[in-house]
Design a protein around this motif. Structure first.
Motif, PDB file in Angstrom:
ATOM      1  N   HIS A  45       0.847  -1.192   0.000  1.00  9.10           N
ATOM      2  CA  HIS A  45       0.000   0.000   0.000  1.00  9.10           C
ATOM      3  C   HIS A  45       0.878   1.236   0.000  1.00  9.10           C
ATOM      4  O   HIS A  45       1.822   1.347   0.784  1.00  9.10           O
ATOM      5  CB  HIS A  45      -0.897  -0.010   1.242  1.00  9.10           C
ATOM      6  CG  HIS A  45      -2.065   0.909   1.164  1.00  9.10           C
ATOM      7  ND1 HIS A  45      -1.957   2.274   1.232  1.00  9.10           N
ATOM      8  CD2 HIS A  45      -3.402   0.652   1.031  1.00  9.10           C
ATOM      9  CE1 HIS A  45      -3.163   2.826   1.150  1.00  9.10           C
ATOM     10  NE2 HIS A  45      -4.057   1.856   1.025  1.00  9.10           N
ATOM     11  N   LEU A 145      -2.850   0.289  -4.169  1.00 11.72           N
ATOM     12  CA  LEU A 145      -2.642  -1.046  -3.616  1.00 11.72           C
ATOM     13  C   LEU A 145      -2.075  -1.895  -4.751  1.00 11.72           C
ATOM     14  O   LEU A 145      -2.747  -2.108  -5.765  1.00 11.72           O
ATOM     15  CB  LEU A 145      -3.959  -1.619  -3.110  1.00 11.72           C
ATOM     16  CG  LEU A 145      -3.900  -2.979  -2.408  1.00 11.72           C
ATOM     17  CD1 LEU A 145      -3.133  -2.874  -1.092  1.00 11.72           C
ATOM     18  CD2 LEU A 145      -5.305  -3.504  -2.146  1.00 11.72           C
ATOM     19  N   ASP A 181      -7.997  -1.487   1.228  1.00 14.56           N
ATOM     20  CA  ASP A 181      -7.082  -0.784   2.116  1.00 14.56           C
ATOM     21  C   ASP A 181      -5.807  -1.604   2.214  1.00 14.56           C
ATOM     22  O   ASP A 181      -5.545  -2.460   1.360  1.00 14.56           O
ATOM     23  CB  ASP A 181      -7.720  -0.499   3.485  1.00 14.56           C
ATOM     24  CG  ASP A 181      -8.035  -1.753   4.295  1.00 14.56           C
ATOM     25  OD1 ASP A 181      -7.610  -2.869   3.890  1.00 14.56           O
ATOM     26  OD2 ASP A 181      -8.697  -1.643   5.339  1.00 14.56           O
ATOM     27  N   ARG A 182      -5.013  -1.402   3.253  1.00 13.38           N
ATOM     28  CA  ARG A 182      -3.716  -2.063   3.357  1.00 13.38           C
ATOM     29  C   ARG A 182      -3.822  -3.586   3.468  1.00 13.38           C
ATOM     30  O   ARG A 182      -2.830  -4.302   3.270  1.00 13.38           O
ATOM     31  CB  ARG A 182      -2.945  -1.508   4.557  1.00 13.38           C
ATOM     32  CG  ARG A 182      -3.585  -1.816   5.893  1.00 13.38           C
ATOM     33  CD  ARG A 182      -2.944  -1.062   7.036  1.00 13.38           C
ATOM     34  NE  ARG A 182      -1.529  -1.370   7.165  1.00 13.38           N
ATOM     35  CZ  ARG A 182      -0.734  -0.773   8.043  1.00 13.38           C
ATOM     36  NH1 ARG A 182      -1.192   0.169   8.845  1.00 13.38           N
ATOM     37  NH2 ARG A 182       0.532  -1.112   8.124  1.00 13.38           N
TER      38      ARG A 182
END
Length: 236
Positions: A45, A145, A181-182
């Motif tokens: 990320h 990402l 997200d991460r």
């Protein structure tokens, strides 16, 4: 740009919660385990602390390991068609770009220039199995990402636009709703949009049944046995 198709309350909530919570909530909304439209393996990320990206997919495929075999004018025209596709469709939007050279990707499509351009066109972020670069200078507010980090753009060129793509096992079609997200990315099934907000709140509320007591200094196995039974009941 006007946001479409997602109720404002749901969109705001999706931007506040992490992708594992959404993954759990999808199973709550579906009433069963086994949801599997998510990425596999560890991804990287660009800004791990930034909020989740949420948006309808703008799909494309790229390559950069070898020079393109098509006429240069065709390649240039397709790249501009790519940008037109990224700028059109339902909002908010996330770029979902598959590098067909995976796992031997070398083309840093997501660097300073492309991040600035896609952000300027209104996209909320990008998900790719390919390469990102320029991590120290890319704009904030546009998370990427990616499958890897590298220094080169190789022979990068657009292969096609708008077709289904595969991002580390996650199949994405044009206009699918992505949350990322991460931890990774997933596709939210359209049929659960009406119940997803309640499902997310159910996940948060049910987990609090265990998390609250577990973080108290007097927590012990007897308390766990009691609250875990309540947790099991709440989440089913």
């Amino acid at each position: 740009m006007a946001e479409q198709m997602i109720p404002a309350d749901l969109l705001a909530l999706l931007r506040q919660v992490d992708t594992p919570t959404v993954c759990n909530a999808i199973e709550v909304a579906q009433g069963r385990r086994g949801f599997n439209r998510f990425t596999r393996g560890t991804m990287l990320h660009s800004r791990p602390g930034e909020p989740a990206m949420v948006g309808f997919a703008r799909t494309a495929r790229i390559s950069g390991l070898a020079p393109p075999q098509e006429d240069p004018e065709v390649i240039r025209a397709r790249r501009m068609d790519y940008f037109r596709s990224m700028a059109a469709g339902p909002w908010p939007a996330v770029a979902a770009v598959e590098d067909v050279d995976f796992p031997n990707c070398v083309a840093g499509w997501w660097g300073e220039v492309h991040v600035a351009v896609h952000k300027g066109l209104g996209l909320a972020g990008a998900v790719t199995n390919g390469v990102m670069r320029d991590l120290d200078v890319i704009d904030e507010g546009f998370p990427v990402l990616a499958g890897s980090v590298g220094p080169s753009h190789g022979y990068v060129h657009t292969v096609d636009i708008g077709a289904q793509v595969d991002i580390l096992g996650m199949r994405v079609s044009q206009n699918d709703l992505i949350h990322a997200d991460r931890h990774g990315a997933l596709v939210i099934p359209a049929e659960i949009f009406p119940t997803l907000e309640n499902a997310i709140r159910t996940v948060i509320t049910s987990e609090a049944i265990v998390l609250g007591p577990a973080r108290e200094p007097d927590f012990n196995i007897e308390i766990l046995e009691r609250v875990w039974a309540d947790f099991e009941y709440a989440r089913t």
